[in-house]
Design a protein around this motif. Structure first.
Motif, mmCIF file in Angstrom:
data_model
loop_
_atom_site.group_PDB
_atom_site.id
_atom_site.type_symbol
_atom_site.label_atom_id
_atom_site.label_comp_id
_atom_site.label_asym_id
_atom_site.label_seq_id
_atom_site.Cartn_x
_atom_site.Cartn_y
_atom_site.Cartn_z
ATOM 1 N N LEU A 1 0.826 -1.207 0.000
ATOM 2 C CA LEU A 1 0.000 0.000 0.000
ATOM 3 C C LEU A 1 0.864 1.263 0.000
ATOM 4 O O LEU A 1 0.543 2.234 -0.683
ATOM 5 C CB LEU A 1 -0.949 0.010 1.199
ATOM 6 C CG LEU A 1 -2.160 -0.890 1.091
ATOM 7 C CD1 LEU A 1 -2.945 -0.889 2.400
ATOM 8 C CD2 LEU A 1 -3.051 -0.467 -0.060
ATOM 9 N N CYS A 2 1.959 1.242 0.730
ATOM 10 C CA CYS A 2 2.861 2.406 0.732
ATOM 11 C C CYS A 2 3.498 2.601 -0.640
ATOM 12 O O CYS A 2 3.655 3.732 -1.094
ATOM 13 C CB CYS A 2 3.941 2.233 1.792
ATOM 14 S SG CYS A 2 3.335 2.560 3.442
ATOM 15 N N GLY A 3 3.862 1.509 -1.294
ATOM 16 C CA GLY A 3 4.429 1.613 -2.635
ATOM 17 C C GLY A 3 3.445 2.213 -3.617
ATOM 18 O O GLY A 3 3.802 3.076 -4.435
ATOM 19 N N ILE A 4 2.203 1.778 -3.536
ATOM 20 C CA ILE A 4 1.162 2.318 -4.421
ATOM 21 C C ILE A 4 0.923 3.792 -4.097
ATOM 22 O O ILE A 4 0.834 4.631 -4.994
ATOM 23 C CB ILE A 4 -0.136 1.491 -4.286
ATOM 24 C CG1 ILE A 4 0.084 0.087 -4.867
ATOM 25 C CG2 ILE A 4 -1.304 2.192 -4.966
ATOM 26 C CD1 ILE A 4 -0.997 -0.906 -4.488
ATOM 27 N N ARG B 1 1.201 9.432 -5.394
ATOM 28 C CA ARG B 1 1.543 10.754 -4.846
ATOM 29 C C ARG B 1 2.423 11.544 -5.800
ATOM 30 O O ARG B 1 2.293 12.763 -5.914
ATOM 31 C CB ARG B 1 2.265 10.578 -3.499
ATOM 32 C CG ARG B 1 2.749 11.858 -2.863
ATOM 33 C CD ARG B 1 3.551 11.579 -1.601
ATOM 34 N NE ARG B 1 4.764 10.821 -1.849
ATOM 35 C CZ ARG B 1 5.909 11.336 -2.298
ATOM 36 N NH1 ARG B 1 5.999 12.624 -2.559
ATOM 37 N NH2 ARG B 1 6.963 10.582 -2.491
ATOM 38 N N THR B 2 3.303 10.858 -6.518
ATOM 39 C CA THR B 2 4.241 11.545 -7.402
ATOM 40 C C THR B 2 3.797 11.535 -8.870
ATOM 41 O O THR B 2 4.544 11.981 -9.735
ATOM 42 C CB THR B 2 5.640 10.894 -7.298
ATOM 43 O OG1 THR B 2 5.536 9.511 -7.647
ATOM 44 C CG2 THR B 2 6.204 11.028 -5.888
ATOM 45 N N LEU C 1 -0.007 13.383 -13.548
ATOM 46 C CA LEU C 1 -1.414 13.627 -13.883
ATOM 47 C C LEU C 1 -2.202 13.998 -12.629
ATOM 48 O O LEU C 1 -2.972 14.958 -12.634
ATOM 49 C CB LEU C 1 -2.033 12.398 -14.553
ATOM 50 C CG LEU C 1 -3.514 12.553 -14.886
ATOM 51 C CD1 LEU C 1 -3.708 13.553 -16.028
ATOM 52 C CD2 LEU C 1 -4.132 11.214 -15.251
ATOM 53 N N LEU C 2 -2.003 13.252 -11.544
ATOM 54 C CA LEU C 2 -2.699 13.577 -10.308
ATOM 55 C C LEU C 2 -2.303 14.964 -9.823
ATOM 56 O O LEU C 2 -3.151 15.731 -9.368
ATOM 57 C CB LEU C 2 -2.419 12.530 -9.225
ATOM 58 C CG LEU C 2 -3.101 12.817 -7.890
ATOM 59 C CD1 LEU C 2 -4.623 12.814 -8.033
ATOM 60 C CD2 LEU C 2 -2.669 11.826 -6.843
ATOM 61 N N ASP C 3 -1.032 15.307 -9.968
ATOM 62 C CA ASP C 3 -0.584 16.631 -9.560
ATOM 63 C C ASP C 3 -1.305 17.714 -10.363
ATOM 64 O O ASP C 3 -1.781 18.705 -9.807
ATOM 65 C CB ASP C 3 0.931 16.748 -9.719
ATOM 66 C CG ASP C 3 1.438 18.074 -9.200
ATOM 67 O OD1 ASP C 3 1.138 18.425 -8.038
ATOM 68 O OD2 ASP C 3 2.138 18.775 -9.963
ATOM 69 N N ALA C 4 -1.398 17.519 -11.670
ATOM 70 C CA ALA C 4 -2.108 18.497 -12.514
ATOM 71 C C ALA C 4 -3.577 18.578 -12.125
ATOM 72 O O ALA C 4 -4.149 19.673 -12.056
ATOM 73 C CB ALA C 4 -1.967 18.110 -13.992
ATOM 74 N N MET C 5 -4.189 17.441 -11.847
ATOM 75 C CA MET C 5 -5.606 17.461 -11.475
ATOM 76 C C MET C 5 -5.793 18.084 -10.093
ATOM 77 O O MET C 5 -6.771 18.787 -9.860
ATOM 78 C CB MET C 5 -6.183 16.060 -11.525
ATOM 79 C CG MET C 5 -6.261 15.507 -12.923
ATOM 80 S SD MET C 5 -7.611 14.370 -13.009
ATOM 81 C CE MET C 5 -8.153 14.573 -14.669
#
Length: 193
Positions: free
Chosen positions: A89-92, A97-98, A101-105
């Motif tokens: 879970l930490c790896g995922i 986190r990095t 696409l998620l950062d842009a969203m």
């Protein structure tokens, strides 16, 4: 020879590239059609609007992150103890986190993310909770016995999601290594009270 790319995947790939280059505000159905070579009419058959396309893209990217980091999580019959579950879970979480696409969203499409954070779980969220439920239900770890796997999976998902989406708020004081170590401690502490 590589398998041919589906119309849907071409459009999602084009949307991904456009978001990273232009941001979400300037990524439109017209831009996705232009970049992908898929007609706008065809795009609208798959998605009613750009928000639905963004949601589908986010689901695809989150699912891909899980597959890259923890491909074994998709098979709940593999033997896992609480430590292995916490590590995967930490790896995922670190991978997501990095993710650019998620950062842009996170920066430009807070309304879309809020829908899935505050109002309802989306398809990818339900899939991740179901996957975790299966892993927890099949775990041979006696320390996990006696708890409802669905309840534990839901709370784990919500905790990890909150940590991932809020990670930029914690840097500083938490550098990426400390963030991951503390997240591991949080997950493991919940799994083994």
């Amino acid at each position: 020879m590589a398998a041919p790319t589906s119309t849907r995947d071409r459009a999602l790939d084009a949307a991904h590239a456009a978001i990273l280059e232009l941001g979400t505000e300037r990524t439109t159905m017209v831009e996705v059609a232009r970049r992908s070579g898929v007609g706008r009419t065809t795009l609208y058959r798959h998605w009613p609007d750009i928000t639905a396309l963004f949601a589908d893209l986010l689901t695809r990217e989150l699912t891909a992150a899980v597959t890259r980091v923890g491909p074994g999580l998709a098979d709940p019959t593999l033997l896992r103890d609480a430590d292995e579950i916490a590590e995967q879970l930490c790896g995922i979480a670190d991978q997501i986190r990095t993710d650019p696409l998620l950062d842009a969203m996170r920066r430009h499409e807070a309304g879309l993310l809020a829908e899935y954070l505050l109002r309802r779980l989306g398809a990818s969220q339900h899939a991740l909770v179901a996957m975790l439920t299966g892993v927890l239900a099949h775990s041979p770890d006696p320390r996990l016995a006696g708890r409802d796997p669905g309840t534990v999976a839901t709370m784990l998902y919500l905790a990890v999601q909150g940590a991932v989406l809020s990670a930029p708020l914690a840097d500083p004081p938490l550098d990426p290594v400390t963030w991951r170590a503390e997240l591991h401690r949080l997950i493991r502490g919940y799994l083994i009270p």
